[in-house]
Design an enzyme around this catalytic site. Structure first.
Site: not given
Ligand code: ADP
Ligand code: MG
Ligand code: MG
Length: 880
Positions: A769, A105, A837, A337, A103, A857, A94, A24, A453
């Protein structure tokens, strides 16, 4: 002493710094540097996270100071200040690992709010909005950082909504939100014993701490284990200035893909919500609107967004998944992404991007996951229909089918021959049920795993199979099965989906596999690139034709034993086995000869112009005889009821023979070429059937290339003897018919001794083979059924072996033998044709290995041929 650099401003990073900045963060940095409207921010490195763990969960020295410094930079850029009651700076925090990890935060938004700054924000913008942000922040911080159950916050909010009689959050007035905020704060104090931290810097460090911690929460650990992600990558932390999509009707937030992730169509695909923040779009509180509506609602913003999407796609040369927010008609990009996509979309996008000049053919080849193609090669349930799932088993063989329930293989065959669609339902299947499986649309078993089987046979035939479906209880006597209280009777219609394991009541609409023009084009490019041949394993003319349609360049394995199992043959085969005189045996063989000739005629004809490897009889003979215990039970029954004397005597004879043929260890017993040595007339009959079919076809002007394969050779003299037998038959047939034909004789390499002495064996063989199923069994000294049933899963769990070696070729051990065998064999015969094979021939990483050691092959089941073509091309690109 100046400390290490732990914190980067967005403008200091790049897309290729994913390991240090997380996925990210690296992309936010990249977008900042190409001039896109990204709110400013900073990234704390994965390095800091790693040191956090080395230091007993303490921040590395100097990190905190660097964060404070960069916050000052953000303050300068925005003209706002952290904790300033008049004009507060708010940020999001984030997590962001080098590889996407669901998984971890959850994001905390609006950090920096407290009892004072909320007032400032209210004055600067709008009071209702400010308290809406504050209550979201308290909830997220309380839940994510302080570990207070989300539902507790939710309950408080619900109470206010009920009191007002409103359904949506944004219908609550400012006064209510103020009270919600007060209750949230009280909740936090009650739960943690501490007042909610008012200092934004303290909030920030607590959030950073929580992100680092989340790297090792249970969810994250499990996710990494399942997806084979190393535990020591660490996560980065992204701290970004907030922008607000919830300031009014000229605001909003959304997500969009640059192309349709389901179909691959080249059009923006996504959703947005007006007057909303962050996760509202995915949370499903309000129904979001399709991105195309934005074109009408905010045309200028839409235009800008569309052109940014195009730019990002060009920049990354791949389909992107983009998050955006609109604050007072200004567009901000918050994330990009590589977008996840279905197999269908992956193929279309890769091919389209080549035509658009964005990527090369080689890149397109690498963009599609071969295993994913499985989705496209089987009939499946139309996802638009609604279905009633009654039970779930193991997804043992992909594809979907509907049909009438039958519990017996013979019955399946009778109904199947009448043109009925049936699903064979058994506790488990045995070789005796083959004809029923052939006649059925699919198989459902209540016992047995992915390698039972039923599963193996169904996969080989490309038929859907759900196995180990323990929820169904079969009552053969009553002709029904039960799932809880539901009774499904014989001839009731069910459907199974072998890709998901679902069992469904009634018929469901199915859709055919899509071999789209793009798919065909991609495979054509794969064929141009690859040097490894792709053949198929097929035992019938129908399978051979299917394989050819999927692009097989020959048959790498035709097993003749299935032909012996057909119900019209089995009695004759049994007569042959039970024969007490040579004459009796010859009589039985004479009856089998024209049948086998017909089999080979069909397959050779279907593969006109291409090589067909036919393996002579391989399994131990007792596999063609009835089960000893069942026989004994029947004999006892006949004795007790005083049944037919003649029948009783016959059964007793049979039982005696079954007992004589029983072996202590059939896998290592009297089978393969050992049968050919002791019963040469069986192999002679098979060779004659092959050559007479060949002559027939030559006379019809059909070009055929039969390759006669001797199984289980471990010593060159075994092969020499049997080769002589085959050559003699060939000569006789040529003499009798006056027709000359081409053929070759070779062997399976499936015993370590054969690989060790490959230079000698090559003297007698025109081709090798690798039979890697037996070779894996004999190299490890594992019997597959026992290993998979009893201990192999633990070997994999305890990381003694990286994978199940029967599915993914063991390159270290079995592979070493193969490599040695190739070298030794070609030392004797430089042009020796060598293939593989068996299941490994359709598994991408094994295919790459085969490419690297110079095989000619791979051969796999017909349905995996396209997968193998793609994997072979990928192997070439990777190992150029
Ligand atoms: P996820 O991996 O679940 O997408 P994100 O870290 O991308 O989590 O963020 C969750 C939500 O918060 C997303 O909709 C993202 O666009 C929004 N968000 C994150 N940072 C900001 C920010 N600085 N201003 C406004 N919205 C934000
Ligand atoms: Mg996101
Ligand atoms: Mg074998």
């Amino acid at each position: 002493m100046s400390s290490k650099k732990y914190v980067y401003l967005f403008e200091e990073g790049r897309a290729d710094m994913k390991n240090l900045l997380g996925g990210k963060g690296a992309n936010l940095a990249e977008m900042t540097n190409i001039g896109l409207p990204v709110p400013p921010g900073m990234i704390i490195t994965t390095e800091a996270c790693k040191e956090f763990y080395v230091n007993d969960r303490r921040f590395p020295p100097g990190m905190e100071e660097q964060v404070r410094e960069k916050i000052r930079v953000l303050e300068e850029k925005t003209g706002k200040r952290f904790g300033d009651p008049a004009n507060p700076l708010l940020v999001s925090v984030r997590s962001g690992a080098p590889v996407s990890m669901p998984g971890m935060m959850d994001t905390v938004l609006n950090l920096g709010l407290n009892d004072e700054t909320v007032e400032g924000l209210g004055r600067a913008a709008d009071r209702r909005f400010a308290f809406d942000c504050y209550r979201r922040f308290l909830n997220m911080f309380g839940d994510v950082v302080l570990g207070i159950e989300h539902a507790k916050f939710e309950r408080i909010l619900e109470r206010y909504k009920e009191r007002r009689g409103v359904a949506l959050d944004q219908e609550l007035p400012a006064e209510d939100l103020e009270q919600v905020v007060a209750e949230y704060r009280a909740l936090i104090e009650r739960e943690t014993g501490q007042p909610f931290p008012q200092d934004p810097m303290e909030q920030l460090f607590m959030a950073i701490y929580a992100v680092f911690n989340s790297w090792n929460n249970d969810r994250a650990i499990v996710y990494r284990r399942i997806n084979k992600i190393p535990d020591d990558l660490g996560t980065a932390v992204n701290i970004q200035v907030m922008v607000f999509g919830n300031l009014g009707d000229d605001c909003g937030t959304g997500v969009a893909f640059t192309r349709d992730p389901a179909t691959g169509a080249r059009e923006l695909y996504g959703e947005y919500l007006i007057n909303a923040q962050g996760e509202d779009v995915v949370a499903g509180i309000r129904t979001p609107r399709p991105i195309s509506d934005l074109k009408v609602e905010m045309p200028a913003v839409y235009q800008q967004f569309a052109s940014i999407c195009e730019r990002l796609e060009k920049h990354y040369r791949n389909m992107q998944d983009i998050e955006f927010t609109i604050e007072r008609s200004r567009l901000y990009i918050l994330q990009t992404r590589t977008g996840k996509r279905t197999a269908q979309a992956a193929v279309k996008i890769a091919v389209d991007m080549v035509h658009e000049g964005l990527i090369s053919k080689e890149e397109a080849i690498m963009r599609v996951e071969p295993a994913q193609l499985d989705q496209l090669l089987h009939r499946r349930i139309d996802p638009r229909g609604s279905v009633k799932v009654i039970a779930k088993g193991l997804p043992a063989s992909p594809g979907a089918a509907s049909g009438k329930v039958v519990f017996d293989a013979d019955e399946a065959e009778v109904l199947g021959n009448q043109g009925e669609k049936v699903i064979l339902v058994r506790t488990e299947t045995t070789p005796d049920d083959i004809h029923g499986i052939v006649a059925a649309q699919g198989v459902l078993t209540s016992r047995g795993g992915m390698t039972s089987h039923a599963a193996v046979v169904a996969r080989g035939m490309g038929k859907p199979c759900v196995c180990g479906c323990e929820a169904i209880r079969i009552d053969y006597e009553a002709g029904e099965f039960r799932v809880n209280d539901l009774v499904v009777k014989k001839e009731d219609v069910i459907s199974i989906d072998g890709s998901t394991g679902q069992v469904i009541l009634g018929e469901v609409p199915l859709i055919d596999p899509e071999l789209s023009p793009e798919f065909l084009e991609l495979l054509q490019w794969a064929d141009e690139i690859r040097t490894l041949g792709v053949r198929a394993n097929a035992d019938t003319p129908e399978d051979a034709a299917k394989a050819r349609a999927f692009g097989a360049e020959g048959i790498g394995l035709t097993r003749t034993e299935h032909m012996f199992m057909a119900p019209d043959r089995l009695p004759i085969v049994q007569d042959m086995i039970l024969a007490t005189t040579t004459q009796e045996r010859q009589d039985a063989l004479d009856k089998l000869l024209p049948m086998q000739q017909g089999d080979f005629y069909g397959i050779l004809k279907a593969m006109e112009g291409l090589p067909v490897t036919i393996r002579l009889l391989d399994p131990p003979l007792h596999e063609f005889l009835p089960n000893a215990e069942e026989l004994a039970v029947e004999i006892t029954r006949l004795r007790l009821t005083g049944g037919d004397e003649e029948e009783l005597r016959k059964k007793e004879e049979l039982l005696k023979k079954v007992r004589v043929l029983a072996e202590f260890n059939p896998m290592l017993g009297h089978r393969g070429c050992r049968l050919g040595i002791t019963f040469p007339e069986v192999y002679a009959m098979q060779a004659r059937a092959i050559f007479q079919a060949t002559v027939q076809l030559v006379k019809e002007g059909v070009k055929v290339f039969p390759e006669v394969e001797i199984p289980l050779v471990g010593e060159v003299r075994e092969l020499a003897l049997l080769r002589q037998l085959v050559d003699e038959v060939a000569e006789q047939v040529m003499k009798e018919t006056g027709v000359e034909f081409e053929y070759s004789v070779g062997t399976m390499i499936e015993i370590p001794r054969a690989a060790l002495l490959a230079d000698e064996i090559a003297r007698e063989a025109d081709f090798f083979s690798f039979g890697t199923n037996d070779l894996t069994q004999t190299t490890f000294g594992f019997s597959r059924d026992d290993a998979e049933g009893k201990f192999l899963h633990e070997y994999v769990e305890k990381k003694i072996l990286p994978e199940n070696p029967f599915i993914v070729l063991d390159q270290a051990g079995v592979g070493k033998l193969m490599k040695m065998c190739v070298a030794l064999g070609r030392q004797t015969k430089p042009d020796l044709v060598i293939g593989i094979c068996g299941e490994h021939g359709g598994e991408p990483s094994s295919i790459e290995f085969c490419h690297r050691i110079g095989l000619n092959y791979v051969s796999c089941s017909p349905f995996r041929v396209p997968i193998a073509r793609l994997a072979a091309a990928q192997a070439r690109v990777k190992n150029c």
